[in-house]
Write an enzyme that holds these catalytic residues in place. Structure first.
Site, short mmCIF file in Angstrom:
data_model
loop_
_atom_site.label_atom_id
_atom_site.label_comp_id
_atom_site.label_asym_id
_atom_site.label_seq_id
_atom_site.Cartn_x
_atom_site.Cartn_y
_atom_site.Cartn_z
N ARG A 97 0.84 -1.20 0.00
CA ARG A 97 0.00 0.00 0.00
C ARG A 97 0.88 1.26 0.00
O ARG A 97 0.62 2.22 0.71
CB ARG A 97 -0.95 0.02 1.20
CG ARG A 97 -2.23 0.80 0.90
CD ARG A 97 -3.04 1.07 2.14
NE ARG A 97 -4.31 1.67 1.80
CZ ARG A 97 -4.99 2.47 2.58
NH1 ARG A 97 -4.56 2.77 3.79
NH2 ARG A 97 -6.12 2.99 2.20
N ASP A 134 -4.93 2.41 12.94
CA ASP A 134 -4.87 1.50 11.79
C ASP A 134 -3.45 0.97 11.61
O ASP A 134 -2.48 1.51 12.17
CB ASP A 134 -5.33 2.29 10.54
CG ASP A 134 -5.96 1.41 9.49
OD1 ASP A 134 -5.77 0.19 9.54
OD2 ASP A 134 -6.63 1.96 8.60
N ASN A 137 -1.74 -0.81 8.08
CA ASN A 137 -2.12 -1.32 6.77
C ASN A 137 -1.06 -2.10 6.02
O ASN A 137 -1.15 -2.23 4.80
CB ASN A 137 -2.61 -0.16 5.89
CG ASN A 137 -4.03 0.21 6.24
OD1 ASN A 137 -4.94 -0.57 6.03
ND2 ASN A 137 -4.23 1.38 6.81
N CYS A 147 -7.65 -1.38 14.47
CA CYS A 147 -7.91 -1.72 13.07
C CYS A 147 -6.58 -2.10 12.44
O CYS A 147 -5.54 -1.56 12.79
CB CYS A 147 -8.52 -0.50 12.37
SG CYS A 147 -8.76 -0.69 10.60
N ASP A 157 -12.80 -4.84 6.29
CA ASP A 157 -13.28 -3.79 5.40
C ASP A 157 -14.50 -4.26 4.62
O ASP A 157 -15.22 -3.45 4.02
CB ASP A 157 -12.18 -3.39 4.41
CG ASP A 157 -11.13 -2.49 5.08
OD1 ASP A 157 -11.41 -1.97 6.17
OD2 ASP A 157 -10.04 -2.33 4.52
C1 DGJ Z 1 -7.96 0.41 6.25
C2 DGJ Z 1 -9.15 0.36 7.15
O1 DGJ Z 1 -9.55 -0.97 7.33
C3 DGJ Z 1 -10.26 1.21 6.55
O2 DGJ Z 1 -11.40 1.13 7.36
C4 DGJ Z 1 -9.80 2.64 6.39
O3 DGJ Z 1 -9.58 3.23 7.64
C5 DGJ Z 1 -8.54 2.67 5.56
N1 DGJ Z 1 -7.52 1.77 6.07
C6 DGJ Z 1 -7.97 4.07 5.49
O4 DGJ Z 1 -6.80 4.11 4.83
#
Ligand code: DGJ
Length: 714
Positions: free
Chosen positions: A428, A463, A465, A511, A533
């Site tokens: 990402r 979060d 990611n 998250c 998500d």
């Molecule tokens: C991943 C999260 O799961 C989403 O809900 C959202 O917050 C995005 N990141 C934002 O980049």
């Protein structure tokens, strides 16, 4: 079985708290040590040879000689040939360890808990291991972890150090969950553990799961149902690489759970303490439903923050605006949000970065100053505008990450986790900051502190990611690179703990690019987690069912979105069964959908005491059926709420609630009925709990993507 003799609070009790029962030692030896909860006893027994043994859970008491296969926490290198719980290289290079029983302390703790600490030591080396068990009697939960210390001349290398190595009967059925992004928990698998070794693990470093999951169920002797069977829920409280290994040597199954030994050798200096993550075991001899209700009660008390408070209605902008917003677009959502009954607004990703504005996911992570074009006066005026509209205000953060396109990366390219000489591998478009470095810890804390101190912010979504694919740390010495996996998570927990303590009134959502951090290691610092998500309600019905084996619905964020383009009534009904939120552009919502949302919010506020604080009964499994059904019962059983989610066409057959008071009379009432559908046949009738549980209620839904939410009040 003899009863545990209780000790005075805080007093360390002598070893002989339990008279010996089975199994008998081969020769006179110390007594049996029982880890006891209301319906479960884990029996440990020092043998005549000085080793510590365990009676396999679910099997008859052992007669005769105790075998090495029954060792409680087996060690590699001196006779034990199966998967060991502990594998150590001593300071002199010796690769064997022996552990001999020293003694035990059992201590009463507040709230009726008992802490058992069993000391073991190596007869040749000054090497000590303490097996720790915290028993929660009422919930049949045992938390287990291990402490390791030594006084050898130099560091010892821990190559394997399981948190738990529970021995079970040889007939065990494992239920585990494989998934992926947007498919978390969607594929439950139940299989008999045949001879050989089955491994669930992850090597992702900064999150426990994306694929395999560290939460599982073991059913003893036969597969379990919701109401029948001896079962153990296993939850590893660890947000990094993990391993749960089930070793069946044809005589029994050993469940070895802990940090993943893969590439994680840990060099422990003399005098330092190594503590493994906790393994949380929940026992039931009445099937999966009872197991989950007990685990949920434990979680509300000990596993999460404010587990006894209901959760507010939340509006999030991520699905509604993505990165495309400014002050006016966000502030324009507040008044319609309040009009619907929303109580809290969460501003998601995209609010920061100037030299590298966060206009999409390519830039800006690491530069946490509000974007001057979108928010010319920063976050505070937006929070104030929300508050003026009677909404609390929350903010999205991802403090552990950096985009190469950022000022931070320009200033500190050495702060990221990467392998020298290798091309940077992005996920990402981002990298993970190396939290083992004190300067990164200070930076991330400063970031969090600055953002959460903005006046008006009382909620945050944390979060994460990406995961690790190039696990190299510039902060760790060349011969300590393998520490990265453990030291990262330890530093992460210190940061989360500090955040929770410094901002006790700020609610936190956990998250990780969906549900990558659904584990009790992190959840203890948070109020809820983001399961996926994927918010298509037809997917959320089975997904939330699976999560509910381990996590109480109050901890599980469930948002209404347009994923899957399902009818608004169905989407709202599914979200109402957990922690209700919306990810909708309310200014673009048709009036008919707005009315359904408003009705759902009113209903949610009426039932959340029951759905968040009551007991969950899973009634009809959506994986096997044309519909899914659950009900919640308030602690005093005066109220209950039944949910029916129709996934495919099928008869409107009666749904039979459970857990009601058979003697009580309940008034049946459909909450927020779907417009245009025939009234619930039993609407307004008063029926006894006994009759309701026997005959059931015919729901108003009979077609795919229809739902009924039925309140049973007294
Ligand atoms: C991943 C999260 O799961 C989403 O809900 C959202 O917050 C995005 N990141 C934002 O980049």
């Amino acid at each position: 079985m003899k009863k545990f003799t209780s000790c005075l609070s805080g007093l360390i009790c002598a070893l002989a708290v339990n008279a010996p029962a089975d199994p008998q030692p081969t020769a006179p030896g110390p007594v049996q040590i029982n880890i006891t909860t209301a319906h479960w006893t884990l029996r440990l027994l020092p043998g005549a040879d000085g080793r510590l043994y365990q009676q396999p859970v679910g099997s008859a008491p052992t007669q005769g000689n105790l075998k090495r296969e029954q060792e409680s926490y087996p060690q590699a290198g001196d006779g034990y040939i199966w998967e060991p719980a502990l594998q150590v290289v001593h300071a002199d290079g010796n690769t064997s360890t022996d552990l001999i029983y020293d003694g035990v302390q059992q201590t009463n703790e507040p709230a009726g808990l008992t802490l058992t600490r069993i000391q073991l030591h190596d007869p040749v080396y000054p090497f000590h291991v303490t097996l720790c068990f915290r028993a929660h009697p009422a919930e049949d939960v045992v938390e287990q972890w291990v402490e390791i210390r030594h006084q050898e001349t130099n560091a010892v290398t821990l190559q394997r150090m399981a948190s738990s190595s529970l021995l079970l009967t040889k007939h065990v059925y494992l239920t585990h969950f494989f998934g992926d992004w947007a498919k978390e928990m969607l594929s439950p698998i139940t299989e008999q553990l045949t001879p050989g070794t089955k491994v669930l693990d992850s090597k992702l470093g900064v999150r426990a799961e994306q694929f395999s999951n560290p939460n599982f169920v073991l059913a003893l002797n036969e597969p379990a149902t919701e109401t029948k069977g001896e079962v153990l829920a296993g939850c590893l409280a660890w947000s990094g690489s993990y391993q749960c290994e089930f070793d069946n040597n044809n005589q029994g199954v050993r469940a070895l759970c802990g940090v993943n030994p893969f590439a994680s050798a840990y060099h422990l200096p003399p005098g330092e303490l190594f503590t493994t993550p906790r393994m949380i075991w929940t026992w039931s001899n009445q099937g999966l439903g009872d197991m989950s209700r007990k685990l949920h009660r434990w979680a509300r008390d000990f596993g999460m923050r404010d587990g006894h408070k209901t959760r507010e209605v939340l509006l999030n902008n991520w699905e509604a605006t993505g990165f495309d917003f400014d002050f006016d677009r966000i502030a324009g959502l507040f008044s319609p949000a309040h009009a619907l009954g929303t109580e809290l607004f969460l501003l998601d990703d995209g609010w920061f970065g100037n030299a590298h504005p966060r206009l999409d996911d390519h830039a800006g992570l690491g530069d946490w100053a509000p974007n001057r074009q979108r928010l010319p006066d920063g976050l505070a005026p937006l929070a104030a505008a929300a508050i003026k509209n009677h909404l609390r205000f929350g903010i999205w953060i991802e403090p552990e990450m950096v985009n190469p396109a950022s000022d931070l990366f320009g200033q500190h390219p050495d702060w990221v986790i990467r392998q020298p000489q290798r091309e940077l591998e992005l996920q990402r478009n981002q990298m993970v900051l190396d939290l083992t470095r004190p300067e990164v810890q200070a930076f991330e804390w400063q970031t969090i502190q600055t953002i959460l101190s903005v006046p008006g912010i009382t909620y945050a979504k944390w979060d994460c990611n990406r995961y690790l694919t190039q696990p190299g740390s510039g902060g760790l010495a060349a011969d300590r690179q393998s520490h990265l996996w453990i030291d990262y998570v330890t530093a992460l927990y210190a940061l989360m703990d500090r955040t929770a303590k410094a901002f006790p009134d700020t609610e936190l959502m956990l998250c990780s690019g969906g549900g990558g951090r659904a584990d009790y290691g992190a959840l203890q610092y948070f109020h809820e987690f983001w399961p996926s998500d994927n918010t298509d309600p037809t997917m959320r019905v089975p997904m939330q069912w699976d999560y509910s084996y381990f996590f109480p619905p109050v901890s599980l964020a469930s948002h209404v979105t347009h994923w899957g383009n399902r009818p608004m009534h169905f989407a709202c009904s599914v979200a109402m069964s957990a922690r209700f939120g919306m990810d909708l552009d309310l200014n673009k919502l048709p009036a008919s959908d707005r009315d359904i949302c408003a009705g759902a919010i009113t209903a949610y506020k009426e039932i959340r005491e029951v759905t968040h604080l009551g007991d969950l009964y899973r009634l009809e499994n959506p994986h096997d059926n044309y519909r899914g059904a659950l009900n919640f019962v308030a602690p005093d059983r005066a109220r209950a709420v039944v949910f029916v989610f129709q996934l495919q066409a099928g008869a409107a057959a009666p749904v039979r609630p459970q857990g009601l008071d058979p003697q009580k009379n309940y008034i049946i009432h459909e909450m927020n009925p779907a417009p245009g559908r025939a009234t619930l046949p039993a609407e307004g009738r008063t029926v006894s709990g006994a009759d309701l549980m026997r005959d059931g209620i015919v729901p108003s839904c009979a077609h795919a993507v229809e739902a009924s939410v039925i309140e049973l009040g007294t």
